[in-house]
Scaffold this motif. Structure first.
Motif, mmCIF file in Angstrom:
data_model
loop_
_atom_site.group_PDB
_atom_site.id
_atom_site.type_symbol
_atom_site.label_atom_id
_atom_site.label_comp_id
_atom_site.label_asym_id
_atom_site.label_seq_id
_atom_site.Cartn_x
_atom_site.Cartn_y
_atom_site.Cartn_z
ATOM 1 N N ARG A 77 56.003 132.450 28.126
ATOM 2 C CA ARG A 77 55.454 131.354 29.274
ATOM 3 C C ARG A 77 56.419 130.740 29.848
ATOM 4 O O ARG A 77 57.335 129.870 29.168
ATOM 5 C CB ARG A 77 54.341 130.590 28.674
ATOM 6 C CG ARG A 77 53.118 131.093 28.162
ATOM 7 C CD ARG A 77 52.085 130.164 27.754
ATOM 8 N NE ARG A 77 51.017 130.982 26.895
ATOM 9 C CZ ARG A 77 50.071 131.551 27.288
ATOM 10 N NH1 ARG A 77 49.772 131.881 28.574
ATOM 11 N NH2 ARG A 77 49.234 132.172 26.351
ATOM 12 N N LEU A 78 56.605 130.748 31.274
ATOM 13 C CA LEU A 78 57.658 129.952 31.996
ATOM 14 C C LEU A 78 57.031 129.215 33.062
ATOM 15 O O LEU A 78 56.222 129.718 33.751
ATOM 16 C CB LEU A 78 58.949 130.728 32.176
ATOM 17 C CG LEU A 78 58.681 132.136 32.938
ATOM 18 C CD1 LEU A 78 59.369 131.849 34.268
ATOM 19 C CD2 LEU A 78 59.555 133.075 32.234
ATOM 20 N N ASP A 79 57.689 128.037 33.211
ATOM 21 C CA ASP A 79 57.130 127.393 34.438
ATOM 22 C C ASP A 79 58.437 127.765 35.660
ATOM 23 O O ASP A 79 59.378 127.248 35.312
ATOM 24 C CB ASP A 79 56.986 126.000 34.162
ATOM 25 C CG ASP A 79 57.253 125.039 35.377
ATOM 26 O OD1 ASP A 79 56.293 125.478 36.465
ATOM 27 O OD2 ASP A 79 57.560 123.911 35.405
ATOM 28 N N VAL B 148 62.499 126.706 35.605
ATOM 29 C CA VAL B 148 63.279 127.805 35.841
ATOM 30 C C VAL B 148 64.419 127.567 36.918
ATOM 31 O O VAL B 148 65.413 127.762 36.765
ATOM 32 C CB VAL B 148 62.850 129.307 35.693
ATOM 33 C CG1 VAL B 148 63.860 130.324 35.865
ATOM 34 C CG2 VAL B 148 62.153 129.558 34.399
ATOM 35 N N ALA B 149 63.790 127.471 37.955
ATOM 36 C CA ALA B 149 64.581 127.196 39.196
ATOM 37 C C ALA B 149 65.402 126.046 38.939
ATOM 38 O O ALA B 149 66.532 126.068 39.547
ATOM 39 C CB ALA B 149 63.619 127.026 40.610
ATOM 40 N N ALA B 150 64.805 124.917 38.464
ATOM 41 C CA ALA B 150 65.795 123.762 38.207
ATOM 42 C C ALA B 150 66.919 123.960 37.458
ATOM 43 O O ALA B 150 67.963 123.517 37.702
ATOM 44 C CB ALA B 150 64.848 122.595 37.842
ATOM 45 N N VAL C 102 67.244 131.234 39.878
ATOM 46 C CA VAL C 102 66.226 130.675 40.955
ATOM 47 C C VAL C 102 65.764 131.919 41.764
ATOM 48 O O VAL C 102 64.471 131.500 42.091
ATOM 49 C CB VAL C 102 67.477 130.153 42.131
ATOM 50 C CG1 VAL C 102 66.546 129.545 43.422
ATOM 51 C CG2 VAL C 102 67.945 128.948 41.278
ATOM 52 N N MET C 103 66.333 132.953 41.902
ATOM 53 C CA MET C 103 65.403 134.170 42.549
ATOM 54 C C MET C 103 64.312 134.539 41.789
ATOM 55 O O MET C 103 63.299 134.961 42.430
ATOM 56 C CB MET C 103 66.586 135.435 43.032
ATOM 57 C CG MET C 103 67.597 134.932 43.788
ATOM 58 S SD MET C 103 68.635 136.349 44.261
ATOM 59 C CE MET C 103 67.976 137.507 44.516
ATOM 60 N N GLU C 104 64.386 134.564 40.397
ATOM 61 C CA GLU C 104 63.553 135.040 39.610
ATOM 62 C C GLU C 104 62.126 134.262 39.448
ATOM 63 O O GLU C 104 61.092 134.561 39.806
ATOM 64 C CB GLU C 104 63.927 135.502 38.285
ATOM 65 C CG GLU C 104 64.775 136.710 38.011
ATOM 66 C CD GLU C 104 63.945 137.991 38.412
ATOM 67 O OE1 GLU C 104 62.702 138.125 38.167
ATOM 68 O OE2 GLU C 104 64.574 138.677 39.270
ATOM 69 N N ALA C 105 62.644 132.851 39.476
ATOM 70 C CA ALA C 105 61.499 131.783 39.474
ATOM 71 C C ALA C 105 60.874 132.001 40.812
ATOM 72 O O ALA C 105 59.604 131.661 40.885
ATOM 73 C CB ALA C 105 62.208 130.429 39.521
ATOM 74 N N ARG C 106 61.338 132.041 42.109
ATOM 75 C CA ARG C 106 60.889 132.086 43.319
ATOM 76 C C ARG C 106 59.921 133.222 43.466
ATOM 77 O O ARG C 106 58.978 133.480 43.825
ATOM 78 C CB ARG C 106 61.799 132.309 44.606
ATOM 79 C CG ARG C 106 62.630 130.985 44.978
ATOM 80 C CD ARG C 106 63.216 130.863 45.869
ATOM 81 N NE ARG C 106 64.140 129.697 46.122
ATOM 82 C CZ ARG C 106 65.282 129.768 46.759
ATOM 83 N NH1 ARG C 106 65.984 130.835 47.345
ATOM 84 N NH2 ARG C 106 65.881 128.324 46.987
ATOM 85 N N ALA C 107 60.490 134.524 42.768
ATOM 86 C CA ALA C 107 59.592 135.825 42.725
ATOM 87 C C ALA C 107 58.344 135.430 41.938
ATOM 88 O O ALA C 107 57.244 136.044 42.123
ATOM 89 C CB ALA C 107 60.462 136.903 42.082
#
Length: 119
Positions: A6-8, A12-14, A83-88
């Motif tokens: 589980r990830l927020d 992750v982006a931060a 960052v890209m994966e978090a946005r996706a």
């Protein structure tokens, strides 16, 4: 037993942004190191022994600086990927939430409009 990750996405982006800052500091430090060790002075003297040492030193320094540059690029790539994966993930979550809420609203609207519907 199945474990789930589980990830927020925001955390992750931060982390990716923090890692990008680390990569930038690494790049700055490598550039400063290149300036320091790449100077044109020859502290080993102009004799034959000093010349041989200077050639060997430059070869080792070039290899070390290349490796440091590569590590810096890899850290930067990892930061961008996070960052890209978090946005996706955030975009997929938003689309799924919209789909679910749209589906529930659509079903309620169809039920109310149907002959003999709720009422």
């Amino acid at each position: 037993m199945t474990e789930r990750l589980r990830l927020d996405p925001e955390s992750v982006a931060a982390a990716g942004r923090d890692l990008a800052g680390v990569a930038q500091r690494m790049a700055d430090d490598v550039a400063r190191l290149e300036r320091e060790v790449g100077g044109s002075s020859n502290p080993w003297g102009g004799d034959e022994a000093g010349g041989v040492f200077a050639v060997a030193y430059r070869a080792v320094v070039a290899t070390a600086l290349d490796a440091l540059g590569s590590y810096t690029e890899q850290v930067g790539f990892a930061a961008t990927s996070l960052v890209m994966e978090a946005r996706a993930v955030a975009a997929e979550d938003a689309a799924a939430a919209l789909s679910l809420s749209g589906g529930a609203l659509g079903a309620a609207a169809r039920g109310a409009a149907a002959p003999g519907g709720a009422g």
